[in-house]
Design a protein around this motif. Structure first.
Motif, PDB file in Angstrom:
ATOM      1  N   UNK A 265      -1.570 -48.322   5.669  1.00 52.50           N
ATOM      2  CA  UNK A 265      -2.322 -49.612   4.921  1.00 52.50           C
ATOM      3  C   UNK A 265      -3.459 -49.619   4.578  1.00 52.50           C
ATOM      4  N   UNK A 266      -4.245 -48.738   5.180  1.00 50.57           N
ATOM      5  CA  UNK A 266      -5.789 -48.664   4.848  1.00 50.57           C
ATOM      6  C   UNK A 266      -5.640 -47.471   3.696  1.00 50.57           C
ATOM      7  N   UNK A 267      -4.760 -46.842   3.552  1.00 44.09           N
ATOM      8  CA  UNK A 267      -4.819 -45.788   2.420  1.00 44.09           C
ATOM      9  C   UNK A 267      -4.108 -46.161   1.173  1.00 44.09           C
ATOM     10  N   UNK A 268      -3.399 -47.626   1.260  1.00 43.66           N
ATOM     11  CA  UNK A 268      -2.505 -47.884   0.371  1.00 43.66           C
ATOM     12  C   UNK A 268      -3.382 -48.238  -0.947  1.00 43.66           C
ATOM     13  N   UNK A 269      -3.215 -48.037  -2.186  1.00 51.88           N
ATOM     14  CA  UNK A 269      -3.907 -48.248  -3.423  1.00 51.88           C
ATOM     15  C   UNK A 269      -4.185 -49.741  -3.389  1.00 51.88           C
ATOM     16  N   UNK A 270      -3.341 -50.733  -3.034  1.00 47.68           N
ATOM     17  CA  UNK A 270      -3.415 -52.138  -3.099  1.00 47.68           C
ATOM     18  C   UNK A 270      -4.546 -52.509  -2.440  1.00 47.68           C
ATOM     19  N   UNK A 271      -4.533 -52.077  -1.040  1.00 47.00           N
ATOM     20  CA  UNK A 271      -5.658 -52.292   0.051  1.00 47.00           C
ATOM     21  C   UNK A 271      -6.934 -51.929  -0.662  1.00 47.00           C
ATOM     22  N   UNK A 272      -7.172 -50.523  -1.222  1.00 44.10           N
ATOM     23  CA  UNK A 272      -8.417 -50.297  -1.579  1.00 44.10           C
ATOM     24  C   UNK A 272      -8.994 -50.718  -2.825  1.00 44.10           C
ATOM     25  N   UNK A 287      -8.147 -39.079  -7.432  1.00 43.51           N
ATOM     26  CA  UNK A 287      -6.725 -38.856  -7.850  1.00 43.51           C
ATOM     27  C   UNK A 287      -5.870 -39.449  -6.896  1.00 43.51           C
ATOM     28  N   UNK A 288      -6.211 -40.485  -6.349  1.00 45.70           N
ATOM     29  CA  UNK A 288      -5.197 -41.226  -5.468  1.00 45.70           C
ATOM     30  C   UNK A 288      -4.761 -40.790  -3.978  1.00 45.70           C
ATOM     31  N   UNK A 289      -5.598 -39.379  -3.735  1.00 45.46           N
ATOM     32  CA  UNK A 289      -5.505 -38.848  -2.413  1.00 45.46           C
ATOM     33  C   UNK A 289      -6.840 -39.472  -1.510  1.00 45.46           C
ATOM     34  N   UNK A 290      -6.401 -39.887  -0.357  1.00 43.11           N
ATOM     35  CA  UNK A 290      -7.399 -40.415   0.483  1.00 43.11           C
ATOM     36  C   UNK A 290      -8.387 -39.449   1.134  1.00 43.11           C
ATOM     37  N   UNK A 291      -7.953 -38.097   0.851  1.00 42.22           N
ATOM     38  CA  UNK A 291      -8.889 -37.055   1.333  1.00 42.22           C
ATOM     39  C   UNK A 291      -9.526 -36.447   0.292  1.00 42.22           C
ATOM     40  N   UNK A 292      -9.290 -36.844  -1.054  1.00 44.31           N
ATOM     41  CA  UNK A 292     -10.185 -36.399  -2.163  1.00 44.31           C
ATOM     42  C   UNK A 292     -11.807 -36.906  -2.317  1.00 44.31           C
ATOM     43  N   UNK A 293     -12.258 -36.548  -2.867  1.00 45.00           N
ATOM     44  CA  UNK A 293     -13.661 -36.625  -2.951  1.00 45.00           C
ATOM     45  C   UNK A 293     -14.477 -37.072  -1.785  1.00 45.00           C
ATOM     46  N   UNK A 294     -13.930 -36.280  -0.891  1.00 45.04           N
ATOM     47  CA  UNK A 294     -14.239 -36.670   0.711  1.00 45.04           C
ATOM     48  C   UNK A 294     -15.892 -36.651   0.949  1.00 45.04           C
TER      49      UNK A 294
END
Length: 419
Positions: A265-272, A287-294
């Motif tokens: 839920x927290x990583x969902x694009x809609x929530x972000x 790029x849609x990856x929650x761990x991208x640009x960390x």
């Protein structure tokens, strides 16, 4: 009835302070906590309920949910209502039931009384922070300074001045850490029982915090015997789990669990996108990856709002908060060095919540205002290390009456029962 509850809660605060400190210390602590208590009630009347800041709506949402619980009680009797009965109570059942009970006692809307109870819990948290600072080696003077800063920390002050859940969540996290630290000093089965109660309460306040707090608690149990050979293994395991999460290596293990549902839920694009749409929103090219640009996400999660940032009024006010945070961070760096030389186990135990916690929040970073609320417990745990830096005489005795973990643990259980 509402004003009677407010008066009763104020009296309970006085009793709690007298039960926790010596007469000399009460003369210093009670005025601070009573002033903080009154300040929260004034902010409630003048700012949050009048919508002078135009900030947030969580408190109104919780009030509506509490009213629905009261309506259900009128049909089925008073009971603890969960998401099985009202689906939208998922992970917020405890604060909503608490507010519903107060509204039920008052016979209708009771935001002022609910705020008084939240302010009382905030005061109890300040006492726990004082006690925890003493346990990790701070002297009474440093612990008192930390109590004052905690009581009036801007984000904490605002989010405990109405029917928010953030203060309740912070209280439970700090209570869990305090009980774990207390077990390291003197083991007692009642403390383990209280930790279980805290976990149960956290499950119905902010579910993922149960998993975040579980690692330092497990580490604390493993290090009861300082010569236990698996202590270092536990540290490697905990940080290894964080690395696996970053690589997505445990997705299959967590699949279908409540923790994975929260992460999804927290990583969902809609929530972000929803979180980043406000005046305090930020976005990253991940790029849609929650761990991208960390790395930039982690910097924002740890240090924002930055002084040069434009945005909403709330974001600008948040810069006052971050000035306190930068000061605490600098002091924590000094305190960590001292603690490393004196008691590395305690330092590692605290870091096992702080480091993975900020990394987890970085993966969901989308709004500066939101991260100010989310990182509140982590800021307070970090501030415990800051108190070590302020300590002049590490061997100075606590001026409170009940220095044993058992007595303060009893106080924690009382507040939990109230909540």
């Amino acid at each position: 009835m509402e004003y009677f509850i407010v008066t009763l809660v104020a009296v309970m605060l006085v009793v709690l302070v007298w039960a926790s400190f010596s007469a000399d210390a009460v003369g210093r602590v009670l005025p601070v906590l009573m002033a903080a208590f009154v300040a929260r009630l004034l902010i409630h009347l003048l700012l949050t309920r009048s919508d002078a800041l135009g900030y947030g709506g969580d408190h109104l949402t919780f009030e509506e949910r509490a009213a629905e619980i009261v309506a259900l009680w009128e049909l089925e009797g008073v009971q603890f209502v969960t998401s099985e009965q009202i689906p939208f109570l998922f992970s917020v059942a405890l604060p909503c039931n608490l507010f519903a009970f107060i509204m039920w006692l008052c016979g209708g809307e009771a935001p002022f009384a609910c705020t008084a109870v939240v302010a009382f819990i905030a005061s109890a948290l300040c006492i726990i922070v004082y006690k925890a600072a003493i346990l990790i080696g701070a002297d009474a003077r440093a612990a008192f300074r930390l109590l004052v800063i905690t009581a009036f920390l801007p984000s904490f002050l605002l989010h405990t001045s109405d029917m928010y859940k953030d203060g309740i969540n912070a209280f439970l996290v700090l209570a869990c850490m305090y009980l774990t630290l207390s077990i390291l000093h003197r083991f007692a089965f009642c403390k383990m029982f209280l930790i279980g109660l805290v976990f149960l309460a956290l499950w119905h306040v902010r579910l993922y915090m149960v998993f975040m707090c579980a690692v330092p608690v497990m580490f604390g149990f493993l290090t009861l015997n300082r010569k236990f050979p698996f202590a270092r293994v536990m540290v490697v395991f905990a940080f290894g789990v964080t690395a696996l999460l970053a690589c997505g290596g445990v997705n299959e293990i967590l699949s279908g669990t409540p923790l994975q549902e929260q992460l999804d839920f927290a990583h969902a694009r809609q929530a972000l996108d929803s979180n980043s749409s406000g005046g305090s929103g930020v976005s990253f090219d991940d790029g849609g990856n929650p761990w991208g640009a960390i790395v930039p996400k982690l910097l924002y999660a740890l240090l924002s709002p930055f002084l040069w940032m434009d945005g909403s009024l709330e974001l600008q006010l948040g810069k006052i908060e971050v000035a306190f945070w930068y000061y605490l961070l600098c002091c924590a760096a000094i305190g960590a060095r001292k603690l490393w030389n004196v008691n590395r186990i305690i330092l590692l135990l605290l870091l096992l919540l702080i480091v993975p916690g900020f990394i987890a929040y970085a993966t969901t970073m989308a709004n500066v205002g939101l991260i100010l609320r989310q990182r509140m417990p982590l800021v307070m745990v970090t501030s415990l290390i800051s108190a070590v830096a302020w300590t002049r005489n590490s061997g100075k005795q606590d001026t409170s009456k009940h220095s044993s973990g058992l007595k303060i643990g009893y106080g924690v259980s009382v507040v939990l029962l109230v909540g």
